[in-house]
Each structure stands twice: as structure tokens, then as C-alpha cells.
Design a protein around this motif. Structure first.
Motif, PDB file in Angstrom:
ATOM      1  N   VAL A 191      27.425  38.050  50.364  1.00  0.00           N
ATOM      2  CA  VAL A 191      28.469  38.893  49.768  1.00  0.00           C
ATOM      3  C   VAL A 191      29.096  39.798  50.823  1.00  0.00           C
ATOM      4  N   LEU A 192      28.263  40.413  51.672  1.00  0.00           N
ATOM      5  CA  LEU A 192      28.794  41.269  52.740  1.00  0.00           C
ATOM      6  C   LEU A 192      29.672  40.475  53.702  1.00  0.00           C
ATOM      7  N   LYS A 229      35.844  44.167  45.993  1.00  0.00           N
ATOM      8  CA  LYS A 229      35.216  43.675  44.768  1.00  0.00           C
ATOM      9  C   LYS A 229      34.342  42.453  45.073  1.00  0.00           C
ATOM     10  N   PHE A 230      33.225  42.320  44.336  1.00  0.00           N
ATOM     11  CA  PHE A 230      32.343  41.167  44.531  1.00  0.00           C
ATOM     12  C   PHE A 230      31.611  40.871  43.226  1.00  0.00           C
ATOM     13  N   ASP A 231      30.976  39.707  43.203  1.00  0.00           N
ATOM     14  CA  ASP A 231      30.220  39.264  42.038  1.00  0.00           C
ATOM     15  C   ASP A 231      28.846  39.931  42.041  1.00  0.00           C
ATOM     16  N   ASP A 232      28.484  40.572  40.948  1.00  0.00           N
ATOM     17  CA  ASP A 232      27.221  41.302  40.881  1.00  0.00           C
ATOM     18  C   ASP A 232      26.043  40.437  40.470  1.00  0.00           C
ATOM     19  N   ILE A 233      26.228  39.151  40.400  1.00  0.00           N
ATOM     20  CA  ILE A 233      25.165  38.198  40.063  1.00  0.00           C
ATOM     21  C   ILE A 233      24.530  38.593  38.731  1.00  0.00           C
ATOM     22  N   ILE A 263      28.844  50.306  48.164  1.00  0.00           N
ATOM     23  CA  ILE A 263      29.978  49.540  47.646  1.00  0.00           C
ATOM     24  C   ILE A 263      29.561  48.932  46.307  1.00  0.00           C
ATOM     25  N   PHE A 264      30.291  49.248  45.248  1.00  0.00           N
ATOM     26  CA  PHE A 264      29.976  48.779  43.912  1.00  0.00           C
ATOM     27  C   PHE A 264      30.792  47.520  43.581  1.00  0.00           C
ATOM     28  N   PRO A 265      30.336  46.741  42.589  1.00  0.00           N
ATOM     29  CA  PRO A 265      31.024  45.473  42.290  1.00  0.00           C
ATOM     30  C   PRO A 265      32.500  45.622  41.938  1.00  0.00           C
ATOM     31  N   ASN A 266      32.892  46.772  41.355  1.00  0.00           N
ATOM     32  CA  ASN A 266      34.300  46.945  40.971  1.00  0.00           C
ATOM     33  C   ASN A 266      35.171  47.417  42.133  1.00  0.00           C
ATOM     34  N   GLY A 267      34.617  47.484  43.336  1.00  0.00           N
ATOM     35  CA  GLY A 267      35.374  47.918  44.505  1.00  0.00           C
ATOM     36  C   GLY A 267      35.293  49.408  44.778  1.00  0.00           C
ATOM     37  N   SER A 268      34.518  50.152  43.983  1.00  0.00           N
ATOM     38  CA  SER A 268      34.356  51.588  44.207  1.00  0.00           C
ATOM     39  C   SER A 268      33.456  51.824  45.422  1.00  0.00           C
ATOM     40  N   VAL A 269      33.835  52.792  46.245  1.00  0.00           N
ATOM     41  CA  VAL A 269      33.102  53.108  47.474  1.00  0.00           C
ATOM     42  C   VAL A 269      32.613  54.550  47.390  1.00  0.00           C
ATOM     43  N   LEU A 270      31.326  54.760  47.654  1.00  0.00           N
ATOM     44  CA  LEU A 270      30.733  56.097  47.685  1.00  0.00           C
ATOM     45  C   LEU A 270      30.246  56.380  49.097  1.00  0.00           C
ATOM     46  N   ALA A 279      12.367  34.007  45.419  1.00  0.00           N
ATOM     47  CA  ALA A 279      13.491  34.613  44.699  1.00  0.00           C
ATOM     48  C   ALA A 279      14.031  35.813  45.465  1.00  0.00           C
ATOM     49  N   LYS A 280      13.071  36.630  46.021  1.00  0.00           N
ATOM     50  CA  LYS A 280      13.513  37.783  46.805  1.00  0.00           C
ATOM     51  C   LYS A 280      14.294  37.348  48.031  1.00  0.00           C
ATOM     52  N   ILE A 281      13.775  36.338  48.687  1.00  0.00           N
ATOM     53  CA  ILE A 281      14.464  35.862  49.884  1.00  0.00           C
ATOM     54  C   ILE A 281      15.852  35.347  49.534  1.00  0.00           C
ATOM     55  N   ASN A 282      15.914  34.631  48.435  1.00  0.00           N
ATOM     56  CA  ASN A 282      17.212  34.118  48.027  1.00  0.00           C
ATOM     57  C   ASN A 282      18.157  35.251  47.640  1.00  0.00           C
ATOM     58  N   PHE A 283      17.595  36.319  46.981  1.00  0.00           N
ATOM     59  CA  PHE A 283      18.427  37.443  46.558  1.00  0.00           C
ATOM     60  C   PHE A 283      18.985  38.186  47.773  1.00  0.00           C
ATOM     61  N   ARG A 284      18.170  38.422  48.787  1.00  0.00           N
ATOM     62  CA  ARG A 284      18.644  39.097  50.003  1.00  0.00           C
ATOM     63  C   ARG A 284      19.660  38.216  50.733  1.00  0.00           C
ATOM     64  N   GLU A 285      19.453  36.946  50.674  1.00  0.00           N
ATOM     65  CA  GLU A 285      20.421  36.050  51.285  1.00  0.00           C
ATOM     66  C   GLU A 285      21.772  36.133  50.574  1.00  0.00           C
ATOM     67  N   LYS A 286      21.720  36.302  49.279  1.00  0.00           N
ATOM     68  CA  LYS A 286      22.970  36.450  48.533  1.00  0.00           C
ATOM     69  C   LYS A 286      23.687  37.741  48.884  1.00  0.00           C
TER      70      LYS A 286
END
Length: 450
Positions: free
Chosen positions: A36-37, A100-104, A146-153, A25-32
Motif C-alpha cells: 500500500v505504501l 486514499k487506500f484500501d483498508d482491507i 495516513i488514514f484510508p480516506n486520505g486524512s493525514v495526521l 497471516a502476520k507476514i502477509n499483512f505486513r507485506e500488504k
């Protein structure tokens, strides 16, 4: 017994399966995250040269960038160079609709980058900066989220040396306002606007320690500037520093008072102790001059008079006045000796004339002389003298002058000068202290414009 072994074997096999599934699951999550990037920052999909759109995706509206910072330390405040050094964590936040991206389903809270050139960055610079550097130990102290709503810090740790024009008229009883100014270099307010983050835009570390200063308070404000090329957004932080007076009280004011008081010891020495009084006066004068030059060496050459200049100047004047007082006493002492010699010569001449007159009376004691008249004429000297005595007795008695009566105890003029100096110098110095401290302490409160 065998059934127990079977149970343990089944439990061990189940734990291995669960661990394997978790790792997958971790490997799949990092792959996601990687996908996204690649999806939002891939080649041909994002151009970091183009600024983000304005509010609600408006193309013509300016991009809003919210700024906040964390003040970590202030290493020095230099009076001579009129600058101060500060280390801070600087943060900027803005919204870029293209990121913007999907936060799963909430599992991907944000993406972290360490390369600032991957996304568009505001062209902010510190307008009153003299020197500055980033921190790269062990790794560069910078990150982008980078946050899902497109906000950048954007967050970075930097050290800066900033200019701080100072007004030293009340030094060392002064307060100084040092600013930290941030502005856009190329984007005008039509394209980019900096705003302070709501709530608490500036934070200061709790155990902030400053050498010889105390940070009383700070204020955030805006300082937009207009030039020939347009209007540029600007933010500033005004830091109010109060100088710690205890250091200067121990290092400057008390030693100067001691030197002035030591110079007064000369008034209590004998008038004939010329080497002692001269060496004491010259030593205190040179020490006071050295103290003054040392103070001025740590301050910039300004065109106005500082509070410390008034203090050292008056103290130097008192020490110099004590040396001049001995010169006056020495002159008066020689004058007294000269007058005493003249009086002695006059007494000797009078005594000689009286001796000669008595000898003449002894030789003419047998001679005859006319009887003196019983009635004296009005012009007779003896009658005039008696008349004056009567007039004196007829006049009302005068009140005795305390000062003259007290000074009459000291027969010589040089001794009177020393006695008067013992009282006059401390009284005048005490009056000066009263005027000095009342003036500058009250002016410190009145001139506080922060």
C-alpha cells in the motif's frame, strides 16, 4: 495409556499448525502494508511539492488544515526578558485525496510514517518564537499517520521560547496574557487556511506547575494578517497567567514593613544617644536601598511607574524621614539647651539686681520719706494691674485644649517632636497601606480585560 499419548500428540501438532498459520497471516499483512505504501508513495506516483486539493477535491479551493495541541509544561516565565518557555505536542490534520487506500475490510486502520518529507506538509511557523528545538531522544518524537480516506495526521513534540510583551504597571499584583501565534509562511489564504479543531483544540496537562504563576485560563482565536504579498492564515492561543502574590508578600512587602517599623525605634531612644540613633537610621536606610536595588535588578527598565516602585519609594521615604526627624530633634535639643542657658543667666541677673536693691533699702532704712497718698491716680501701675485682673475674672473661662494640655507634660521642644513622631509616622504609614492596597487590588479587577 497409549490413547492418552496419541491425544496429546495430536493437540501439540494442531497448536503448531495454528501458530504457523498466524505467523504467515502476520507476514502477509505486513507485506500488504508495504504494498500500500509503495502504491500511494511510490516513485512517480506522489509529488510532495504539490499541495492537496480543497474540499471535495476542488482544485481552486484552499487546503484546510485543522490544528490542536497538548500543553505539556511551562518551564519559566521571564519578566526581565519578557518571554516564556513551553513544551507541547503539536498536531495538524488535513485531507489529501491522493493518499486514499484500501483498508482491507477494516483491518488496516492507518499507516504510520516517521519521515515528514514523504508527504506534503503545511508551512506553519510560530511568529513570536525566539528559540525552539525538536526532541530526538531516543528517536525523533514525530509521526505521520495516513488514514484510508486520505486524512493525514502530523504530530510532533517541540520546546519553544516565545516572546510575551508584558505590562508591569501592577507588578506584582498583575495578570499577564502571553500568546502563542501560528501562521502560514508562504501560502496565502487562497491556498491554505488553518482552523482550530472542533471540540477541545487546546489541552493542558492536569498537574501543570508554574514558578510564581498560575495559569487561570486560555482562549483560542484567529489572527489573520495582511501584508504586501497577500493575506495569511493565523491562529493564536492566549494564556492568562496570574502572579502568585504570596512569594512577594514574604520576600518584599513584609521585610519592607519591618524595616520601616525598626526605623521608628529611634523615636523611643534618648535624645542624647546620638550614636545609637544615627547608626539605626543609616543602617535601615542602606538596607532599604539595597532591597530596592535588588527588586529593580530582576525587572526590565520600563518608562512607567510600577506598583512595587510606589511601595519601595514610600517605604524608603519613611525610613529617610525617621533619619531627618532625629536631625530635627538634635537641632531642637541644642536650641532648648541654649534657651535654658539664657533663662538661667536672666534669673541670675534678676537675683543680683534684687540683692542690690535689698542692700540699698537696708542702708536707707533710717532716712525719712514722704507719706504715700491714699488715693491713687488713674495712671498708677498698681491700679492698672488690679483693673486687668478684674477684666480677666469677668471673661468666660476657655475650654482646655487636650493636645496642648498633653504636650505641656513635655517641657522641651525636642521631646515633643519625638512624641508627635511616635504617633504621626505609624498613622500615616497605616493610611498609606489602606490607600495602596485598596487602589491596586481594585484596579487589578477592573483592568482584567481577558
Amino acid at each position: 495409556m497409549c490413547s492418552g499419548h496419541y491425544i496429546w500428540a495430536i493437540f501439540f501438532f494442531a497448536s503448531l499448525c495454528s501458530a504457523s498459520l498466524a505467523n504467515n497471516a502476520k507476514i502477509n499483512f505486513r507485506e500488504k502494508e508495504k504494498k500500500v505504501l509503495d502504491q500511494i508513495l511510490g516513485a512517480g506516483k506522489y509529488d510532495a511539492r504539490i499541495r492537496p486539493s480543497g474540499i471535495n477535491g476542488t482544485e481552486n479551493a484552499p487546503t484546510l488544515v485543522y490544528v490542536n495541541m497538548f500543553l505539556r509544561s511551562i518551564s519559566k516565565i521571564d519578566d526581565y526578558k519578557m518571554e516564556y518557555s513551553v513544551q507541547l505536542t503539536f498536531r495538524e490534520q488535513w485531507t489529501d485525496e491522493r493518499l486514499k487506500f484500501d483498508d482491507i475490510q477494516g483491518r488496516l486502520k492507518y499507516l504510520t510514517l516517521t519521515e515528514a518529507n514523504r508527504v506534503w506538509m503545511p508551512d506553519l511557523f510560530f511568529s513570536n518564537e525566539k528559540e525552539g528545538h525538536f526532541h530526538n531522544i531516543i528517536m525523533p518524537n514525530v509521526y505521520i499517520r495516513i488514514f484510508p480516506n486520505g486524512s493525514v495526521l502530523y504530530s510532533i513534540r517541540i520546546s519553544l521560547t516565545l516572546a510575551c510583551p508584558m505590562n508591569l504597571k501592577l507588578y506584582p499584583l498583575d495578570r499577564q496574557i502571553c500568546s502563542l501565534r501560528m501562521a502560514s509562511y508562504g501560502w496565502t489564504t487562497n491556498d491554505l487556511v488553518f482552523l482550530w479543531k472542533e471540540g477541545d483544540p487546546v489541552q493542558v496537562v492536569k498537574n501543570l506547575h508554574l514558578p510564581r504563576f498560575t495559569l487561570e485560563k486560555f482562549l483560542t482565536d484567529y489572527c489573520n494578517s495582511k501584508t504586501n504579498t497577500g493575506e495569511y492564515s493565523c491562529l493564536k492561543v492566549d494564556l492568562l497567567f496570574k502572579r502568585e502574590f504570596s512569594y512577594y508578600l514574604i520576600q518584599i512587602y513584609i521585610p519592607c514593613c519591618m524595616l520601616v517599623i525598626v526605623s521608628w525605634v529611634s523615636f523611643w531612644l534618648d535624645q542624647g544617644a546620638v550614636p545609637a540613633r544615627v547608626s539605626l537610621g543609616v543602617t535601615t536606610l542602606l538596607t532599604m536601598a539595597t532591597q530596592t536595588s535588588g527588586i529593580n535588578a530582576s525587572l526590565p527598565p520600563v518608562s512607567y511607574t510600577k506598583a512595587i516602585d510606589v511601595w519601595t519609594g514610600v517605604c524608603l521615604t519613611f525610613v529617610f524621614g525617621a533619619l531627618l526627624e532625629f536631625a530635627l530633634v538634635n537641632y531642637a535639643s541644642r536650641s532648648d539647651i541654649h534657651k535654658e542657658n539664657l533663662k538661667k543667666k536672666r534669673r541670675d541677673l534678676e537675683q543680683a539686681s534684687l540683692d542690690a536693691a535689698s542692700d540699698l533699702l537696708d542702708t536707707d532704712s533710717n532716712a525719712t520719706f514722704a507719706m504715700k497718698p491714699l488715693v491713687r491716680h488713674p495712671g498708677d501701675p498698681l491700679a492698672l494691674e488690679k483693673l486687668r485682673q478684674c477684666e480677666v475674672h469677668m471673661q468666660p473661662p476657655k475650654r482646655p485644649n487636650c493636645c496642648k494640655t498633653w504636650l505641656s507634660k513635655f517641657p522641651t521642644r525636642s521631646k515633643r517632636i519625638d512624641v508627635i513622631s511616635r504617633i504621626t509616622f505609624p498613622l500615616v504609614f497605616a493610611l498609606f497601606n489602606l490607600v495602596y492596597w485598596s487602589t491596586y487590588l481594585f484596579r487589578e479587577e477592573e483592568d482584567e480585560t481577558f
